[in-house]
Design a protein around this motif. Structure first.
Motif, PDB file in Angstrom:
ATOM      1  N   ASN A   1      -6.386   7.563   0.176  1.00 13.79           N
ATOM      2  CA  ASN A   1      -6.571   6.644  -0.931  1.00 13.79           C
ATOM      3  C   ASN A   1      -7.771   5.736  -0.667  1.00 13.79           C
ATOM      4  O   ASN A   1      -8.591   5.476  -1.539  1.00 13.79           O
ATOM      5  CB  ASN A   1      -5.270   5.823  -1.072  1.00 13.79           C
ATOM      6  CG  ASN A   1      -5.265   4.965  -2.313  1.00 13.79           C
ATOM      7  OD1 ASN A   1      -5.916   3.925  -2.344  1.00 13.79           O
ATOM      8  ND2 ASN A   1      -4.540   5.399  -3.337  1.00 13.79           N
TER       9      ASN A   1
ATOM     10  N   TYR B   1      -7.007  -2.878   1.694  1.00  9.41           N
ATOM     11  CA  TYR B   1      -5.969  -1.840   1.673  1.00  9.41           C
ATOM     12  C   TYR B   1      -5.736  -1.351   3.101  1.00  9.41           C
ATOM     13  O   TYR B   1      -6.655  -1.329   3.912  1.00  9.41           O
ATOM     14  CB  TYR B   1      -6.451  -0.693   0.777  1.00  9.41           C
ATOM     15  CG  TYR B   1      -5.368   0.290   0.401  1.00  9.41           C
ATOM     16  CD1 TYR B   1      -4.343  -0.089  -0.453  1.00  9.41           C
ATOM     17  CD2 TYR B   1      -5.394   1.588   0.881  1.00  9.41           C
ATOM     18  CE1 TYR B   1      -3.354   0.810  -0.812  1.00  9.41           C
ATOM     19  CE2 TYR B   1      -4.409   2.495   0.522  1.00  9.41           C
ATOM     20  CZ  TYR B   1      -3.386   2.103  -0.321  1.00  9.41           C
ATOM     21  OH  TYR B   1      -2.419   2.995  -0.679  1.00  9.41           O
TER      22      TYR B   1
ATOM     23  N   ASN C   1       2.079   1.998  -3.472  1.00  7.95           N
ATOM     24  CA  ASN C   1       0.938   2.507  -4.216  1.00  7.95           C
ATOM     25  C   ASN C   1       0.886   4.036  -4.231  1.00  7.95           C
ATOM     26  O   ASN C   1       0.448   4.650  -5.192  1.00  7.95           O
ATOM     27  CB  ASN C   1      -0.335   1.941  -3.566  1.00  7.95           C
ATOM     28  CG  ASN C   1      -1.579   2.253  -4.347  1.00  7.95           C
ATOM     29  OD1 ASN C   1      -1.551   2.322  -5.564  1.00  7.95           O
ATOM     30  ND2 ASN C   1      -2.681   2.445  -3.651  1.00  7.95           N
TER      31      ASN C   1
ATOM     32  N   PRO D   1       0.818  -1.210   0.000  1.00  8.88           N
ATOM     33  CA  PRO D   1       0.000   0.000   0.000  1.00  8.88           C
ATOM     34  C   PRO D   1       0.858   1.269   0.000  1.00  8.88           C
ATOM     35  O   PRO D   1       0.393   2.322  -0.438  1.00  8.88           O
ATOM     36  CB  PRO D   1      -0.804  -0.104   1.299  1.00  8.88           C
ATOM     37  CG  PRO D   1      -0.003  -1.002   2.176  1.00  8.88           C
ATOM     38  CD  PRO D   1       0.667  -1.971   1.258  1.00  8.88           C
TER      39      PRO D   1
ATOM     40  N   ARG E   1     -10.910  -3.530  -2.980  1.00 13.56           N
ATOM     41  CA  ARG E   1      -9.840  -4.185  -2.247  1.00 13.56           C
ATOM     42  C   ARG E   1     -10.423  -4.578  -0.894  1.00 13.56           C
ATOM     43  O   ARG E   1     -10.583  -3.722  -0.010  1.00 13.56           O
ATOM     44  CB  ARG E   1      -8.652  -3.242  -2.086  1.00 13.56           C
ATOM     45  CG  ARG E   1      -8.035  -2.850  -3.425  1.00 13.56           C
ATOM     46  CD  ARG E   1      -6.992  -1.764  -3.291  1.00 13.56           C
ATOM     47  NE  ARG E   1      -7.556  -0.494  -2.873  1.00 13.56           N
ATOM     48  CZ  ARG E   1      -6.880   0.662  -2.862  1.00 13.56           C
ATOM     49  NH1 ARG E   1      -5.613   0.698  -3.233  1.00 13.56           N
ATOM     50  NH2 ARG E   1      -7.453   1.769  -2.474  1.00 13.56           N
TER      51      ARG E   1
END
Ligand code: FAD
Ligand code: SF4
Ligand code: SF4
Lengths: 432, 309, 248
Positions: free
Chosen positions: A381, A355, A80, A77, A349
């Motif tokens: 996010n 996440y 990301n 994560p 997710r």
């Protein structure tokens, strides 16, 4: 033939590239002819010290397994929203760049997503605490926010630096009785481990009150450690302060052992992980449930109580320490699906692929530090994902998350569009 | 009833405001006021509210050793009932050295002084959580007074009172003044500022920060902020107050358009005085603020800045 | 070089301060004591000097509740020796504390005594200048920069408005430290625990304290508490508050 050597030193990292027309390594001529077709081939001559130093730490051995397949990078994560991940750490180590002096040391949230996919079982959940502990013991610079949290926990037993005596103050304002077993010891069925955020954070107080009401309506005979409870210590352990974890755990275990109860119920996944998996190593074994597990085992009693409808589109964020770390994905969903009137929807997710909110492994106290390393908070996010599935409510069951996501709702400009609620708050709202 | 000896504090050739505050305070006590000055003669013309000035040539710039010795000599010369210094970096040093050398009782952090046979001082201790009244006996004694405890205007009067000189006593010469270092205006350290004007998301836009900056200027304060302002890149991270920013405890914290999230409160709740201006009367910042105003910050701040100018 | 750092415990303001029945002092029974934060800076500065060259750092404290833990923490941070003064009043004000410390420190051969410039409860003075007078050493307080060279400390003393003065001070000297060059370090719990096993704290009797400059606390009280914010309704009222607080 002359040997042409070019050395380039990178200031900070002391990497040296050595470029040779021909090279003999371990007695074998590896120059070959093919490379003459291209630019002179570059053979690296890196310092393996930093890799060996890390690998030598108990718990960190598996870093050496990495074969650079990059599976982890796709699921990390932090990568990301930034530039970080197990593969990248290993690559840097290969190039002689030490983890101990790098910002990478503090970026991992120990969310465990990489371990789920890594074919070589490179285990960041053990590597990171070991590496951080060494850095802390060696007196390396610790991000100021994190250091302050350690200090607060060492002095007051909670990361906020609040008075330990005020830990049970929220209960005074609760509208049901919350037994303080530290003051009036008595045998109870359930010892409720309240946790720092429920005890001290304004929004956590709301959830604590909701929990007290729900347990009372269910007729559960419960009590708390009151002002004698201390932080569970798990995030401190994962952030590298093992001694602090031990100190906090010893204190809690001593208090637990002085009481009579059948079961322990904890508000948060971090405390759950600590008490379930770590306290036994220190001599404290208890029958412990996360509150979603405890409540979902009483559905026959709980369901009839929930008579008020909650007509909202709700999605759910799996806490890493309940889900991936402890395999519990169903209990919170059982509760949510039992909410009358709810429209439950999953995010993309979810469950084992959930996440991370960014708060684990000490991330809760690295917000300022991480701001320099990522382009978006993990919580931001995640909030965007919740919005994208059309949710009106983001349900959570980790005490860290309400504060993180409520903040992220604001910082992503979604104020008024998405409400963040602890599952216990939703249940409480449905009970008349 | 003996005299009151007031230390006239000066920096870079200019008298400090505290000098006038102390002279005004001393006059109110009814005793005759003697001012001690260690620096240049030029400043004496502003000490008209004192009845006498004793000057020692202790060098143009403050030095704890020379000024400390000079003050002891002046105290011997004047034989006062009370010596008043400011609670500043210089004043505290002098008050303590004098007390220790003469074995005179001392009270610091004083906000009020009274003489009624005995000299009494009221001090704010433990970050203002406790008020203590100290009885210092009938004198001589020393009190270090917090800046702003009395109005300066009462002690500000041009005119040259009678001047006496006392010879500079010999010292061991162990402390040498080298130079003054002026601050670089570029970097602001919000943790050391006495007054902070803090802005939150309620400020709305980057251009409007100017409004807060003007107020800060009028108050000799720095502008601090909640995290969204730093997130937006409107101010550098060195201005962020809170859990993941800096912890501050200024004398005065003015929160403009800050809701008061727990993460923000962690960084500023120990400020001595908090004034919050917020358009939402239910904003949690009002729970920790000492003073609040429910209003649009723009309506208030500009008017306030004007009123101060 | 020998650097002595006196460490003082002060009431932790995280807890409500309760007053004794007479209303003349704090009720110490219910107080949580902690290291004075400026002393932590003094210790950090001493450790920085040690790490930048060579020095022996000695932490000194008057015996009291939790003092051992405080001294072990100082050792864990890097102090070389910890000394505990027994038989003295752990809650003494600075005039008395300065006498106790002067007695203890005078025989130590200190080149530098680094003291936190102030502490939250200072009522009858600052420790550094009083201690310096008793030790007959030169002193400068409110120091934010410190460099030691050949028997001289070059210090930066802070004035208001960010202005500083530079002084040279001949050693031995007592310096009142406002801020160390770096945030005081954290001592990991396991290190403190390890030190508790391996190191020891030296004890020293306070002995005769001699004459202390006394003053009497007639009264201690809490300031009037206004529950929640006092709501102001005009700019004039804000200006009044600013005046009252001495800001304008
Ligand atoms: C792990 C973590 C760490 C964090 N660290 C920090 C930190 O260090 N520091 C920090 O500040 N925050 C921090 N936060 C964020 C914190 O949770 C809040 O989101 C943030 O403090 C909110 O800032 P704000 O009060 O400026 O904005 P808001 O909460 O949006 O409040 C704006 C306020 O302005 C008022 N307002 C709007 N317009 C006007 C007007 N014209 N006049 C008057 N009032 C007006 C509104 O009524 C509202 O109360 C952190 C969060 C997390 C999760
Ligand atoms: S998934 Fe495992 S083996 Fe593959 S790059 Fe990542 S850490 Fe290395
Ligand atoms: S545990 Fe999570 S944050 Fe840490 S490296 Fe693995 S995927 Fe990234």
């Amino acid at each position: 033939m002359t040997l042409k050597t070019m050395v380039r030193k990178e200031k900070e990292n002391k990497i040296s590239y050595v470029e040779k027309d021909s090279a003999i390594i371990d007695g074998i001529d590896v120059s070959g002819h093919w490379n003459k077709m291209y630019q002179p081939r570059e053979i690296s001559n890196f310092d393996v010290g930093p890799l060996e130093e890390l690998r030598a730490l108990a718990g960190a051995e598996s870093i050496g397994n990495c074969y650079q397949c990059a599976q982890c990078i796709g699921v990390c994560p932090v990568d990301n929203v930034g530039d970080y991940g197990p593969r990248k750490i290993y690559r840097k180590l290969q190039m002689g760049i030490s983890l101990f002096d790098s910002a990478d040391l503090w970026q991992c949230t120990t969310c465990m997503n990489c371990l789920r996919v890594c074919p070589k079982e490179v285990n960041m959940i053990e590597i990171m605490p070991a590496a951080r502990e060494k850095a802390i013991l060696d007196g390396k610079e610790v991000p100021a926010e994190l250091q302050e949290m350690f200090q607060n926990c060492a002095e007051y037993g909670n990361p906020m630096g609040e008075s330990p005596r005020k830990r049970a103050r929220w209960a005074k304002k609760a509208d049901v009785e919350v037994k303080d077993l530290s003051k009036n010891p008595e045998s109870v069925d359930v010892l409720w481990f309240v946790g720092d955020y429920y005890a001290y954070h304004g929004r956590g107080n709301d959830a604590a009150n909701a929990m007290a009401r729900v347990l009372t309506r269910l007729g559960v005979n419960f009590g708390t450690l009151g002002a004698e409870e201390r932080c569970d210590g798990d995030s401190q352990r994962l952030a590298g302060e093992k001694g602090l974890f031990e100190m906090l755990a010893e204190h809690n275990i001593e208090k637990f052992n002085s009481l009579e109860f059948n079961k322990m119920v904890v508000s948060g996944p971090h405390a759950y992980n600590a008490i379930k998996n770590e306290y036994p190593k220190m001599g404290g074994s208890y029958d412990v449930d996360h509150y979603t597990q405890f409540l979902s085992s009483m559905m026959d009693k709980l369901k009839p109580l929930m008579t008020r409808e909650f007509k909202k589109k709700v999605t759910f964020h799996d806490p890493c320490y309940l889900g991936r770390h402890n395999g519990e994905y169903e209990a919170p969903r059982t509760l949510l699906n039992a909410i009358p009137g709810i429209e439950f929807t999953e995010m993309f997710r979810n469950k084992e692929q959930g996440y991370c909110c960014g708060g684990g492994g000490g991330g809760m106290w690295l917000d300022g530090f991480m701001a320099d390393n990522i382009n978006e908070r993990l919580s931001e996010n995640r909030v965007k994902e919740a919005i994208s599935v059309g949710a009106e409510v983001l349900a959570v069951c980790c005490p860290y998350e309400v504060s993180r996501f409520e903040d992220a709702v604001k910082s992503t400009g979604n104020e008024g569009k998405l409400q963040v609620l602890d599952i216990i708050e939703i249940i409480d709202q449905c009970i008349e | 009833m003996g005299d009151i000896l007031v230390v006239a504090e000066h920096l870079n050739g200019a008298l400090d405001e505290s000098t006038f505050e102390l002279i005004g305070m001393a006059n109110d006590l009814g005793n005759s006021v003697v001012a001690f000055i260690g620096g240049s003669d030029d400043m004496i013309g502003q000490l008209g509210a004192a009845s006498k000035v004793v000057r020692v040539d202790a060098g143009a710039d403050f030095n704890p050793e020379t000024y400390g010795a000079a003050l002891v000599a002046v105290a011997d010369h004047v034989n006062p009932q009370v010596v008043l210094t400011s609670g500043s970096s210089m004043g505290m040093e002098l008050a303590n050295m004098l007390s220790a050398q003469k074995s005179w009782p001392l009270a610091v952090a004083a906000t009020k002084v009274s003489i009624d046979g005995d000299v009494k001082a009221e001090s704010a201790l433990f970050g203002g959580k406790i008020i203590a009244t100290t009885n210092l006996g009938s004198g001589p004694c020393v009190v270090a007074v917090v800046a702003g405890s009395a109005p300066a205007d009462a002690g500000r009067k041009d005119g040259r009172p009678a001047v006496e000189s006392v010879d500079m006593p010999a010292t061991a010469g162990k402390v040498t003044f080298k130079k003054l270092i002026m601050p670089e205006s570029a970097d602001v350290d919000i943790t050391t500022k006495d007054v902070l004007v803090a802005i939150g998301r309620g400020i709305g836009s980057k251009d409007d920060i100017e409004v807060a900056e003007e107020l800060a200027e009028a108050l000799d304060a720095a502008v601090a902020a909640s995290r969204p302002i730093i997130d937006a890149g409107w101010l550098p991270k060195s201005r962020q107050v809170g859990k993941s920013g800096l912890k501050v405890k200024p004398k005065l914290y003015i929160a403009l358009g800050i809701s008061g999230a727990p993460e923000h409160l962690e960084g500023m709740k120990n400020s001595s005085t908090i004034i919050a201006i917020n358009s939402d009367k239910n904003a949690p910042i009002f729970d920790v603020a000492h003073y609040g105003m429910v209003a649009d910050l723009f309506d208030v701040v500009e008017e306030l800045t004007e009123a101060l100018d | 070089m020998k650097i002595v750092v006196p460490l003082k415990q002060v009431p932790d303001l995280v807890e409500d301060l309760e007053l004794n029945d007479e209303g003349t002092g704090l009720d110490y029974e219910y107080l949580k004591m902690k290291l004075n934060e400026w002393d932590d800076h003094a210790l950090e500065e001493a450790l920085q000097i040690k790490e930048g060259g060579s020095a022996e750092v000695i932490a000194v404290a008057v015996d009291g509740e939790d003092v051992d833990k405080m001294l072990y923490t100082a050792l864990a941070k890097g102090a070389d020796k910890a000394v505990k003064i027994t038989g003295a009043n752990p809650y003494a004000d600075n005039q008395e504390l300065a006498r106790v410390l002067a007695n203890a420190i005078s025989g130590m051969g200190a080149d530098l005594v680094l003291v936190g410039v102030q502490s939250a409860g200072d009522r009858d003075g600052w420790l550094a200048p009083i201690l310096a007078t008793h030790l007959n050493m030169p002193t400068v307080s409110v120091v934010t920069g410190l460099e030691v060279n050949d028997g001289t400390a070059t210090v930066h003393k802070e004035y208001s408005g960010g202005i500083m003065a530079e002084f040279d001070v001949a050693l031995p000297a007592v310096i009142g430290v406002q801020a160390a060059r770096q945030t005081p370090r954290y001592a990991p719990v396991s290190k403190v625990r390890q030190i508790q096993q391996s190191a020891s704290i030296e004890e020293m009797a306070a002995g005769d304290v001699g004459d202390v400059v006394t003053s009497t606390v007639e009264e201690m009280r809490h300031p009037e508490k206004s529950g929640g914010a006092r709501i102001l309704s005009s700019v004039d009222e804000i200006v009044e508050v600013l005046k009252e607080k001495g800001v304008v």
